[in-house]
Each structure stands twice: as structure tokens, then as C-alpha cells.
Design a protein around this motif. Sequence first.
Motif: not given
Length: 588
Positions: A481-505
Motif C-alpha cells: 500500500f505504500r511502495v507498489a506502483n501501477d506497473y508492478d505485479l503483486w503475488f501471494h499464496s492463495q488462501e495460505i499465510p505468506g509474504s506479500h511479493v512485488l515484482l517491480r517492473l
Amino acid sequence: MKIQAVDYTTLVALVTELQRDWVPARLEQVYQYDKQTLCLALRTLEKREWLWLSWHPQAARMHLGDRPPRDPDTFTFSDQLRHLIKGSALLGIELIQPWERVVDFQFGRRPGEVPQWHLYVEIMGKHSNVILANADQQIVTTAQQISGDRSTVRPVQTGQPYEFPPALTKTAPSPTESFERWQERIALLPKSLKKQILENYRGVSPILLEGMIGAAQLTPEQTTDTLTANDWENLFQQWQRWLACLEQRQFCLTLQDNQYQMVTWQPDESCLPLQPTLNHYYQSRLNQQQFQQLHHQLSQKVSLLLGKLQQKAQLFRTRLTESTEADQYRQYGDLLMAYLHEWQPGLTKIALTDFASGDRVKIPLQPDKNAVQNAQAFYKQHQKLKRANHIVQPLLKEVETEIHYLEHIEASLGQIANYENATDLEALQEIQAELIHGGYLKTNREPTAKQAVSKPHIYSTPGGSELWIGRNNQQNDHLTFRVANDYDLWFHSQEIPGSHVLLRLEPGAVPDEAELQWAADFAAYYSRASQSDQVPIVYTKPKHVYKPKGAKPGMCIYKQETILWGQPQRAKAAIAKLTQSTDQSEKK
């Protein structure tokens, strides 16, 4: 990990360097970092540095170090020092006696005058202390009050005269001691070399002796009765070498196998800078010690909380299962009221025909009640279970939400299992602060000013982009909610606790399948399912990720997602390869 103690040789080297570079100096500030560490800001005409003094039982020390944090200082000892000696001139730094690990920091109004204050730093393991005495050697304040109950040998209390620590009964090393007398002392009993020297001489430490004995081509555990005449001569030569270093005040700090030496025992050894190296050595080991203790504490607490919540959730599920039987109790009541004429006194059960299905329904009865009273009891139970359904469902949802949140915390702790650098401790402290803020942990300390969020994991992708991975909920929220911009992609494990992952593009960049799979593999590795072969991973634009109102840290919802299958073991292998190449480049 055992922390190497500051021995007499190290203390002489530190005092020599501080005398040369920091006398005279002005004491600008006094700050107590924790209950066992004091920081003094010293300024000369050319520079300003922080001197760290610690009476930690395993890591008592003194050296120049980093600027301490700006957290509030609420300690009484530092407050008294600020009142008494802040703004004074540092006039001298002296060892009080040969072979004693006590340093006298002398303060006064201005250079050239008689000292008005003596700050004694006693570096003596678990007996370490910092004591302020006036010009008459009367104790004014001390880091640790030692009452007569704790020590009958040397109490340390305000208002009493300052007395030097009791002198050791061992022999003081001397360059003038003859080889024959030296050998006679050590060879008196057939014990190990290291033990015999430690028991007979002052000022030596186990680490110093290991280097000295190794330089003589001997082993520390070798017994004295196995040494040849040539061995004794080689060892005495190294002994004299050490004493010459002390007499000439010439030292060379080397670091090997997590231990440091102040004397170069091997030729062509390069010397490291004294103050920065010792600062890094002790800070890293204390950080590691603190990390291990804090990780154990948080893991135990989260595990305990999850266990209690799981029990509560199971209780609620049992209640809900029982509430599904509400319609059955109403059916029992309806059938009894319809077939009142079939009831007879004393019955414990009755079989009646169902109106809709025509099946025979067996109904349990209370023999002390008539048919109407039994029917009324069934209606009452029906209403009770129906109300329980409406009450328990939101409670169960609340508990399950809390379990999901704590599982995220548990997953974060699992990913920060080992200490590698200071950012690991910072990430762990952020988890601690989050649990305190959430009311899961209690603390007696005052809340500190909000610190900047620690650094996430950052990895390079095969395509040249960067992968940013949150290490705790605070980092996750910051990335999403602070670093990510419109060009990035956001990844997360589905229905499983885990880290938020940003692919910076970069703007306009379109990742290929290999790039997406790489990010999915890392998102799978940094999840609670990191031991699985495959983990479902969702990815979407950051603008499609939302934080519900009132949601706990790290919790979010998303839409317009695409699903990939991440393979955590591939990410694990990639991280191991990256770590190995980094270590090799650092060694070069």
C-alpha cells in the motif's frame, strides 16, 4: 554463541588509542542505550564520536560505536550522569593499576585542571560495573549497587569511598622474569599448557593463550610434561613477544573463526581497525543473542495463542453442529402434541409416525413428565439451539479471522528462523511491536517513536527486474500500500499465510512466463506451505488489492487475480545459489 570477553591486552590497546585520539575532549551528551550499556558523545576540534561503555555480564566492553537511537532515555543512572558531568572536559583515560581491567575516565572543567570526577569502568565479567566518584573518591552514583548482602568482599554503594577491586593473587607477567623461573612455574604440575598458564599468571585470557601456544607449534591441551626443551624455548619466545607488545603499546587486531587477537602470531597478517571491528564484533553477537531469545519468546507466545484459539474454534463448531439439531427437537414436540393419546405414564421413549415421510420416529422421553411437558421441553431446546446458532456463527468467524492472522505471524517467524544480519533482528522487533500493539504481548516499556520500516528481501530476477518480499506484516502493508506502483505485479499464496511479493517492473515492461514463474516460486517459498512441492499462487495488479476497514496488519483482499502454481524448492535452490555467489564475492 559464546561472546569473547575483553581481556587485559584488548583493554590496553583500547586505552592507548583513546588516549591518543580523544584526550582532551568535551562530553556533549550522555545516553543509556539499555540497562547495561551507556553511550557518551565526545567531541574534539576535529571530530565527534560515541563511546560505548557496557557492564553486560557476557559482553562488558568499551569502544567507539554507532550513534544510538533517538528513543527516550528513562534510566536514572544516565540522568544523574547528565546532571553531574555533561559538558565537562575529558582530561585523561588511565588504567588504575597494571594488570587490572579497570579504566579511569577523568573529567574536569577544562584541560590542565585537576579532575573533579572519575568515571571508573570495571570490565570484569559478571562483576563489571560503571561507577562515578568525585575528587575525594566518594561514590556519587553507580550502574549497579552492590550491597553487603551480595558481596562482603567489596560492597559498592553511593556515599561510600571508592575502593579498587581486590588484587588477584596470581603472578604478574614481567619481561625481566628469567626463562628458568617462568618454566618452573608452568611445569610445576603436569596439566594442560593453557590451564597452567591461566592458573599462574595474571592478564592472560584463553583466546590469547590459544594464539600464543599455536604460534609455538603446540596445542593448548598439551600437557606440560610432554614439552621438549625446544618447545619451551619457542613458547617463551612467544610469551616475550606478547609482553613486548604490551610494553611498546603496539597492537594488531586480527579476526579469524569468530575470534579476535590483539597480537599478530603469524607473519603477513593484515591489521584491522580497532574501534570499528570491535564495535561490529560485539554488536553482531549481542544482536544474535537477542534475536535467538526474542524469536523463542515470540514463537512460544504465538504457538500458545493459536492453541487456545483452535480449542475455542472447535468448541464453537461443536455448538454449531448441535444447533443443526434444532429442527429435530421441534419435530419431536410437534409429533408428541399430535399423538397425545398414545402417550402413557412412565414411558422413556415412544415411536410415532412422521406426518410427511410416514416413517416411524423414535422420541426419547423423560418419565417424570407427561406428554405436554415433554413437548414443551423439546420446543424450549429448539429455541435455545436456534438462538445459539445466531450467536455462535459470528463468534466463530471472529476466532477464525484471528487464527488466520496469527498463522501469518507464525509464517513470518518461520521465515526469520536464523540470524544473518541486523535487519533480521529489526524484522523480528517489528513483529514484537505488532503483537504488543495488538494486545497479545505485555510490556513495561514506554512506546517509542515510530521507526522506519526495515528492509524487505530483495532479489534480482532472470529478466533483470527486482523481487521485493515482505518479512512481516508491517513490511507487507508497506510494500503493498505504500511502495507498489501501477506497473508492478503483486503475488501471494492463495488462501495460505505468506509474504506479500512485488515484482517491480519498469513502465511498459511486460514480464514473460519465466519471470512470472520465478516470482510465483519465491511467493511459494515465502509462505506457510514452503515444504510442499507445489503451492497455488495468485497475482494481480496492486490497485486490485484492498485492505478491509478494521483489518489487522498484513490482512487484505484482492480481485481480478490469475493463478499460477509455484514450486518453493526451486526458489530455495535459487536463494542458496545467490547466497553462495555473494559469500564468494565478499571473500575476494
